[in-house]
Each structure stands twice: as C-alpha cells, then as structure tokens.
Design an enzyme around this catalytic site. Structure first.
Site, PDB file in Angstrom:
ATOM      1  N   GLU A   1       0.848  -1.195   0.000  1.00 33.01           N
ATOM      2  CA  GLU A   1       0.000   0.000   0.000  1.00 33.01           C
ATOM      3  C   GLU A   1       0.889   1.252   0.000  1.00 33.01           C
ATOM      4  O   GLU A   1       1.067   1.905   1.029  1.00 33.01           O
ATOM      5  CB  GLU A   1      -0.905   0.017   1.241  1.00 33.01           C
ATOM      6  CG  GLU A   1      -1.882  -1.156   1.324  1.00 33.01           C
ATOM      7  CD  GLU A   1      -2.713  -1.116   2.599  1.00 33.01           C
ATOM      8  OE1 GLU A   1      -2.337  -0.387   3.547  1.00 33.01           O
ATOM      9  OE2 GLU A   1      -3.743  -1.807   2.654  1.00 33.01           O
TER      10      GLU A   1
ATOM     11  N   GLU B   1      -0.002  -7.488   8.459  1.00 39.25           N
ATOM     12  CA  GLU B   1       0.366  -6.254   7.776  1.00 39.25           C
ATOM     13  C   GLU B   1       1.583  -5.656   8.479  1.00 39.25           C
ATOM     14  O   GLU B   1       1.495  -5.291   9.659  1.00 39.25           O
ATOM     15  CB  GLU B   1      -0.810  -5.264   7.816  1.00 39.25           C
ATOM     16  CG  GLU B   1      -0.493  -3.884   7.265  1.00 39.25           C
ATOM     17  CD  GLU B   1      -1.571  -2.865   7.621  1.00 39.25           C
ATOM     18  OE1 GLU B   1      -1.661  -1.840   6.930  1.00 39.25           O
ATOM     19  OE2 GLU B   1      -2.312  -3.096   8.601  1.00 39.25           O
TER      20      GLU B   1
END
Length: 473
Positions: free
Chosen positions: A132, A362
C-alpha cells in the site's frame, strides 16, 4: 493469463508495435530503461537477453566487467501509455551474458532466489504480498544544497499554510488542516480526477486495483489501492504504480514524491505490506479460536518479523528521510509488537472476517522508497526464519501505546531511530538473509557501503533548522 514469448511477438506484429521498451530496477529501486527496434527482439531474447553496459548503474559492475543482459518477462508486457510512438514495455531481470546465470545484484533475480528458497524449505509454496504505497502531490517543489546554503520548499493548493496566500482568481479557502486529509470530499480534495485516472490506467496495464483516496496528511497526501499478488508480481506492480503516479501527476502539472517525510509536523508516507503464505492451495495463517485467529505458523512468522525488523529495515526503510517518519505520534508504527487494531504496532492483524483465505498480517513500518523486490524478499526471509526456529512473538498488544507510562513503554522494543542504526543491525544480523544463498554477504556488504554514503552525506551538512537553534547560541 500468462503470456509466452510467441504471444508477445505475435502482439508486436498484430498491433503494429513500433518500439520495445525494456525496463529494469536498479539497486536503489528506480526503473532504468532501454528502447530498441522491434526487429532486435527475437524468441531467443526471452532466454538469452539483450546486451547492455552495466558499468554506469549505481552499485553494479565496474567497467572491467560491464557486459550484462536484460531478459524480458513476457507476462509483464503492456503498451506504454506515456509514449507518442506505440511502444511495448516489458520488465526485465538481469543475467550474466557469458554464463547465462542471473546477476547476483539484480533485485528481481534476488526475489526469484527468495521464492526458490521458500519452495526448498517445504514450509509453503506461495507467498502473497499486498503493498500500500502512499505519496504526496505538490504543485511546486524547489530545493538546493550547496557549500554556502541549503533550502527546500514544497507547496500545494490544498495546504493549510496557504489560507492567506493571494491566488489567481481569489483564494477560495477549502484548505485541508494538518492530519485532516482522511477522507474530505471536493472541493477540499482537489485530486479526485487525478487519482481516478491513475487507478484506471493501472488497471488497464494489468494491475488488479481496488480503490483510491486522500490520505491523512493535509498537504496533498494520497493512496491508490491494489490487490495482493505473488511476490515478484507484487513488486512489479509497485514499480508500475510509481511510474503511473509520477507521469499522470506531470500531465496535470503536478509532481509526485514517495519520500516518507517531505512535510514537517504532519503524517508521513509509508508502504504497509500485507503478507501471507499458502501451501497446496490452502492458507497457512488462519487458526480458529486463537488471538486474531492466527495459526501457530503465522505466530512464528510474526516472531521472525519482529526479531529481524531492526536489520531488514535497512531494506524496507532505506533512506535517511525514512526515519523522520518513524517517530512516536503521527500513527508511526515504531513499536516491535503485533496487534489486532493498534496502528502504532509494527505488525497489525487486519480484521478479515471468518474467511481463512483472507487471514494475513500487515507490516506497517516500511515506506515506498524501498526497492520492493529487496524489501519483500527480506521480510519473507525473516518470516521463514521465524517458522524454522519457532520464534515466539509473545502476546498481542492491544493497549494504546501512546498512553502508556514511560516505565511500561520502555519495556517495548522499537525500530532503529536512524538509517545508520538499521545498517548496524543488518551488519550484525544477516544469517536469516543469507540462508539458501538468497542474499549474499557481498550483496549485503555492498548495500551497507552504498547506504552509509548517504548517512555520511547528511552528517556532514549543516541543517537549516540548526541555524534557528544555534546560530546565536
């Protein structure tokens, strides 16, 4: 759907392709390219490569051994949308032309070695990564660094410091205040159409996309969302993402940067990376009824990530500017713990519902100046080391770490405070990277030398703010 060399050669003929653009990633994570006539590309080019001089690429070969070859990946072929002449672009790996072996310092070839090592362990057969990357859009950027002075200046129409500026046609206000960039609508958000064009263009180039939005920093911070992919494809997608963002921004008279901290006193840009392992078509990170429904394999993987993060941050956070983002506050993920919801934790376990396939972790500390091939490979190697050695990550941390007393907070390990600190950690903790000959000692030593030069450049220069603090002290 995979493409063969024959498919690409047929596409060149059928679509009237005029030129071939061969792109490859250097050590620092920047694309370099060579454009050739279509008749230079033959079926053998996809195995033997096309020759070029590698002596001028930073951190690669000396002039005495400069011959190298670019081997295009047919699966990466797309028509470049930014060139006037119809040009087919392909991403390449680098190999030694005399031996036909992958070049040891090629980031993409190193990522392939990481995947080969994964397969050899028998622990898993697929590694998925979902990056991201965040970025800033500015209208004007100026900087200079010389013996007698230095400065930088960034500006965007969205910035709160422009509420008093005289603007053509009148200042219409609608500025975004610090930390209030998540998610204002137009007219405060001025980049909706720009981001839409970026996202749709990425999709046209074969990147599976999901969303786009303004990010937290008020001074023009943004993010485009793309879906996860296997390691090398995910890294390819990051390189294409950056290429599209920069070129679409330029089309609109703006400039894009992936610097982690270009603006003082507001949120910096990171590159959170979701990751999971699979074997035989089954996800390995789901474990029903446990903390965050994590399997034992996932816990050990997290243990490896947390243990080796100080070392691999030299790859995931590879610039001096990276550590201006990694300070407490601003949602900075500086704490080496894992959590279901705590965004100051280095590892977060996203809420994914009951589906075992969606279970992932993550890693939040990295940033988009990382070379994605090196960063993803280093994290994979850390996680695999955790599984191999059954490294216990401890309990998940769900307390608000910003509210802890100093005594409690001192018990929690944190990421290095500087690039130099990360390089020292890498030098001391490298065995997990050299397993399976994925990273060599030569590669790591060369990386440390290159990055230490950057540390020295910053150390030797006065900072403008030092004049504020010390000039008349």
């Amino acid at each position: 759907m995979s493409k063969s060399p024959q498919d690409v050669l047929r596409q060149i003929k059928d679509e009237g392709i005029e030129l071939i653009d061969l792109k490859f990633t250097d050590l620092h994570g920047k694309w370099q390219h060579l454009t050739v006539c279509t008749d230079l590309l033959e079926e053998e080019s996809f195995t033997e490569g096309l020759a070029f001089d590698g002596s001028s690429i930073r951190g690669w070969k000396g002039i005495q051994a400069s011959d190298m070859a670019m081997v295009p990946d047919p699966n990466s072929a797309w028509v470049d949308p930014f060139y006037r002449h119809k040009t087919l672009s392909m991403i390449c790996s680098i190999q030694e032309p005399r031996t036909g072996q992958p070049y040891e310092r090629c980031p993409r070839a190193l990522a392939q070695r990481a995947l080969n090592h994964l397969a050899s362990t028998g622990l898993a057969d697929m590694a998925f990564f979902g990056p991201e990357p965040e970025f800033f859009l500015f209208d004007d950027v100026r900087y200079n660094s010389a013996e007698g002075g230095s400065f930088y200046s960034v500006d965007t129409i969205e910035a709160n410091w422009n509420t008093g500026r005289i603007e053509e046609g009148g200042n219409l206000a609608y500025k975004i205040q610090e930390k209030e960039g998540y998610f204002p609508v137009a007219p405060n958000d001025t980049a909706q159409d720009i981001r839409s064009e970026m996202l749709l263009l990425m999709s046209q180039l074969g990147i599976p996309t999901e969303k786009h939005h303004h990010e937290v920093a008020g001074a023009g911070q943004h993010e485009l969302g793309m879906k996860f992919a296997e390691l090398i494809e995910a890294a390819d997608n990051v390189m294409t993402y950056k290429y599209v963002v920069r070129n679409v921004a330029k089309k609109y008279g703006k400039t894009a940067t992936f610097m982690p901290k270009p603006v003082f006193n507001d949120n910096g840009s990171g590159m959170h990376v979701h990751q999971s392992l699979w074997k035989g078509g089954q996800p390995l990170f789901f474990g029903e009824g446990t903390y965050a429904n994590l399997s034992q394999t996932a816990r050990w993987y997290i243990g490896g990530i947390l243990k080796h993060a100080p070392a691999f941050l030299a790859f995931t956070n590879p610039t001096t500017n990276s550590y201006k983002r990694l300070v407490p506050g601003f949602e900075a993920p500086v704490n080496l713990v894992y959590s279901e919801g705590n965004r100051s934790a280095a590892v977060r376990i996203p809420l994914t519902g009951p589906s075992p396939k969606a279970k992932r972790l993550e890693f939040r500390s990295g940033d988009a100046l990382a070379n994605p091939y090196l960063a993803f490979s280093a994290m994979l190697m850390a996680g695999l080391d955790g599984i191999k050695n059954q490294i216990d990550p401890g309990d998940g941390e769900d307390r608000d770490l910003f509210e802890l007393a100093a005594e409690e907070l001192s018990k929690i390990a944190t990421v290095p405070a500087s690039l130099n600190g990360a390089l020292e950690a890498l030098n001391a903790d490298r065995a997990f990277l050299t397993a399976g000959d994925v990273f060599s000692d030569d590669f790591i030593d060369n990386w440390i030398d290159l990055k230490y030069e950057e540390v020295q450049q910053l150390r030797q220069r006065p900072h403008p703010h030092e004049f504020t603090m010390y000039y008349d002290a």
